[in-house]
Design a protein around this motif. Structure first.
Motif, PDB file in Angstrom:
ATOM      1  N   PHE A  88       0.858  -1.180   0.000  1.00  0.00           N
ATOM      2  CA  PHE A  88       0.000   0.000   0.000  1.00  0.00           C
ATOM      3  C   PHE A  88       0.894   1.229   0.000  1.00  0.00           C
ATOM      4  CE2 PHE A  88      -2.209   3.276   2.633  1.00  0.00           C
ATOM      5  CZ  PHE A  88      -3.308   3.507   1.814  1.00  0.00           C
ATOM      6  N   GLY A  89       0.510   2.244  -0.783  1.00  0.00           N
ATOM      7  CA  GLY A  89       1.281   3.473  -0.838  1.00  0.00           C
ATOM      8  C   GLY A  89       0.385   4.697  -0.807  1.00  0.00           C
ATOM      9  N   LEU A  90       0.911   5.776  -0.229  1.00  0.00           N
ATOM     10  CA  LEU A  90       0.210   7.060  -0.167  1.00  0.00           C
ATOM     11  C   LEU A  90       1.050   8.138  -0.841  1.00  0.00           C
ATOM     12  CD1 LEU A  90      -1.136   7.284   3.514  1.00  0.00           C
ATOM     13  CD2 LEU A  90      -2.516   7.129   1.426  1.00  0.00           C
ATOM     14  N   HIS A  91       0.361   9.105  -1.460  1.00  0.00           N
ATOM     15  CA  HIS A  91       1.032  10.280  -2.013  1.00  0.00           C
ATOM     16  C   HIS A  91       0.193  11.513  -1.701  1.00  0.00           C
ATOM     17  CE1 HIS A  91       3.257  12.963  -4.561  1.00  0.00           C
ATOM     18  NE2 HIS A  91       4.041  11.979  -4.988  1.00  0.00           N
ATOM     19  N   ARG A 113      -8.696   4.868  -7.285  1.00  0.00           N
ATOM     20  CA  ARG A 113      -9.645   4.200  -8.163  1.00  0.00           C
ATOM     21  C   ARG A 113      -9.145   2.786  -8.422  1.00  0.00           C
ATOM     22  NH1 ARG A 113     -11.274   7.176 -12.090  1.00  0.00           N
ATOM     23  NH2 ARG A 113     -12.089   5.434 -13.323  1.00  0.00           N
ATOM     24  N   PRO A 114     -10.050   1.846  -8.701  1.00  0.00           N
ATOM     25  CA  PRO A 114      -9.618   0.495  -9.046  1.00  0.00           C
ATOM     26  C   PRO A 114      -9.077   0.450 -10.457  1.00  0.00           C
ATOM     27  CG  PRO A 114     -11.999   0.668  -9.209  1.00  0.00           C
ATOM     28  CD  PRO A 114     -11.523   1.984  -8.663  1.00  0.00           C
ATOM     29  N   ASP A 131      -4.872  -3.208  -7.853  1.00  0.00           N
ATOM     30  CA  ASP A 131      -5.613  -4.455  -7.723  1.00  0.00           C
ATOM     31  C   ASP A 131      -6.994  -4.129  -7.153  1.00  0.00           C
ATOM     32  OD1 ASP A 131      -5.593  -7.573  -7.397  1.00  0.00           O
ATOM     33  OD2 ASP A 131      -6.276  -6.772  -5.465  1.00  0.00           O
ATOM     34  N   GLU A 132      -8.044  -4.636  -7.772  1.00  0.00           N
ATOM     35  CA  GLU A 132      -9.392  -4.216  -7.386  1.00  0.00           C
ATOM     36  C   GLU A 132      -9.732  -4.624  -5.959  1.00  0.00           C
ATOM     37  OE1 GLU A 132     -12.516  -4.785 -10.135  1.00  0.00           O
ATOM     38  OE2 GLU A 132     -11.372  -4.056 -11.853  1.00  0.00           O
ATOM     39  N   ALA A 133      -9.346  -5.824  -5.553  1.00  0.00           N
ATOM     40  CA  ALA A 133      -9.640  -6.258  -4.185  1.00  0.00           C
ATOM     41  C   ALA A 133      -8.844  -5.435  -3.170  1.00  0.00           C
ATOM     42  CB  ALA A 133      -9.340  -7.747  -4.023  1.00  0.00           C
ATOM     43  N   ALA A 171      -1.559  -4.547  -5.105  1.00  0.00           N
ATOM     44  CA  ALA A 171      -1.143  -3.221  -4.653  1.00  0.00           C
ATOM     45  C   ALA A 171      -2.307  -2.243  -4.719  1.00  0.00           C
ATOM     46  CB  ALA A 171       0.013  -2.711  -5.517  1.00  0.00           C
ATOM     47  N   ALA A 172      -2.250  -1.263  -3.824  1.00  0.00           N
ATOM     48  CA  ALA A 172      -3.207  -0.149  -3.850  1.00  0.00           C
ATOM     49  C   ALA A 172      -2.446   1.138  -3.582  1.00  0.00           C
ATOM     50  CB  ALA A 172      -4.310  -0.350  -2.825  1.00  0.00           C
TER      51      ALA A 172
END
Length: 430
Positions: free
Chosen positions: A190-193, A206-207, A336-338, A377-378
């Motif tokens: 998981f990553g944030l920006h 978004r997926p 990844d949608e999930a 990944a998200a």
């Protein structure tokens, strides 16, 4: 008291955080306690100190030695084990049992070659370098998550990996982290920006496809130089370059489906200096982008063909450099949608459903995309916009400012996504 509540929440988990609606109240309690803890004045003060310290001493790609040292020092003080170095300056911390599943949280560390124009107490002290993309905040938020997670490491149902990565700005640090095995055996990441386009207290993603694949190119056209009064004695590379640049614009307008987003931008041209001399060589280059990795490959092929053919028409020769070693092309960032749904549900519990926004697809690029190719990944944006503190300028601006209220939100979001993932995966495998 907050930590006692958190431990009680974790110890009574019997359902999957991300996909079982029966766990919604537990997830809400978890995120509330994490956010309250991160907003504690002492904790928040530490987060701001970390961010400001890094902001004062920005370092460019693969030169993040002092930033890396600060990260290691803080992990040492928290009692977090780590491995180092990866890709010269990268650090990977580890919290939990050491057993699978392994879930990654990522922060990039590098700054930009920009002169900061914001006058404030913690302005960059490294001339010509600035954290104009918020990576200082990314590191602070991930260290904040480490502090939250370390205090309840015995309750984690697996292992959280803290990925502090160098060289995101055009140099593909993520690729090199993967190449050196820093993320081997991860199940997800998981990553944030930070995002100055959306308000503090909101996140967006978004997926599926989210950010573009991106690459650079440099074209060199060689001809025969000579005096401007006798062009017949020359093979003019300026003319060949001019026709090439014009022809490149037809790729997107005439060769691709209008519904397939692609961009070809020529951003520099270098030729001779004398007004009465036709030069022997012209160099020009720029960037190519596509919302699919396959589209980027197509653009590379066509750019090469067009420049070489236009050079030949004008009796010149051409060579193309796509800079694949120094500035490796980035694939498209695809969520990844999930995993997206998992992080979205955590975000809604943390901030409220109305504050988790659907991000538009954009032609910006991120080397987080290399991770999304290898594992689930998200990638989410986290809002920093606040008119009151002038945090409204876009990324890469010399006037870029963030509202530091984002720091505890990001720390709590990171930690909650990881806890929920490990709990859900553990229950799925029982």
């Amino acid at each position: 008291m907050a930590w006692l509540c958190l431990l009680m929440i974790l110890s009574t988990c019997q359902t999957t955080w991300a996909f079982d609606t029966r766990s919604e109240s537990k997830l809400s309690n978890l995120t509330r306690v994490l956010l309250e803890s991160a907003r504690d004045p002492e904790f928040f003060g530490w987060l701001k100190w970390i961010r400001r310290r890094i902001h004062e001493y920005p370092e460019l790609a693969f030169e993040e030695d002092n930033t890396s040292q600060l990260i290691k020092s803080e992990l040492d003080s928290l009692g977090v084990e780590y491995s180092w170095p990866f890709a010269k300056t990268g650090v990977v911390g580890s919290i939990g049992s050491g057993l699978q599943p392994w879930f990654g949280l990522r922060a990039d560390m590098d700054a930009l070659p920009i002169q900061e124009m914001v006058e404030w107490e913690h302005k960059s002290k490294n001339n010509g370098k600035m954290h104009a993309c918020g990576h200082d905040a990314h590191v602070a938020m991930l260290l904040g998550a480490a502090k939250l997670l370390e205090r309840m490491k015995d309750e984690l149902k697996g292992t959280v990996k803290l990925v502090f990565q160098p060289g995101e700005e055009s140099y593909g640090g993520a690729y090199h982290m993967l190449k050196e095995g820093a993320l081997d055996n991860f199940q997800g990441i998981f990553g944030l920006h930070v995002a100055p386009e959306i308000p503090v207290g909101t996140v967006s993603s978004r997926p599926g496809p989210m950010l573009a694949a991106s690459g650079r190119f440099i074209a060199t056209i060689n001809g025969k130089g000579g005096h401007a009064a006798r062009p017949q004695d020359t093979r003019d590379p300026v003319l060949a370059a001019s026709f090439s640049i014009l022809a490149l614009q037809q790729i997107v307008s005439r060769e691709t489906d209008p519904l397939d987003a692609m961009v070809v931008s020529v951003s520099f041209v270098e030729a001779g200096q004398a007004g009465n001399v036709i030069p022997e060589t012209v160099r020009f280059g720029g960037s190519i982008r596509s919302l699919t990795t396959e589209g980027l490959v197509f653009l590379q092929q066509r750019v090469k063909q067009i420049v070489e053919m236009q050079a030949a028409v004008h009796q010149c020769t051409a060579s193309l450099d796509f800079m694949e070693e120094k500035m490796r092309p980035y694939p498209s960032t695809v969520n990844d949608e999930a995993m997206y749904e998992h992080a979205k549900q955590v975000g809604e519990a943390l901030l409220g459903e109305s504050n988790v926004l659907l991000a538009p697809m954009t032609m910006g690029a991120e080397d987080f995309s290399f991770y999304s190719q290898k594992m689930k990944a998200a990638f989410f944006f986290i809002g920093t916009k606040n008119e009151a503190v002038r945090s409204v300028k876009r990324l890469h601006s010399p006037y870029f400012v963030i509202d530091e209220e984002v720091l505890p939100i990001g720390a709590a979001f990171h930690a909650a996504v990881a806890i929920a993932y490990l709990d859900g995966h553990a229950m799925d495998t029982q």
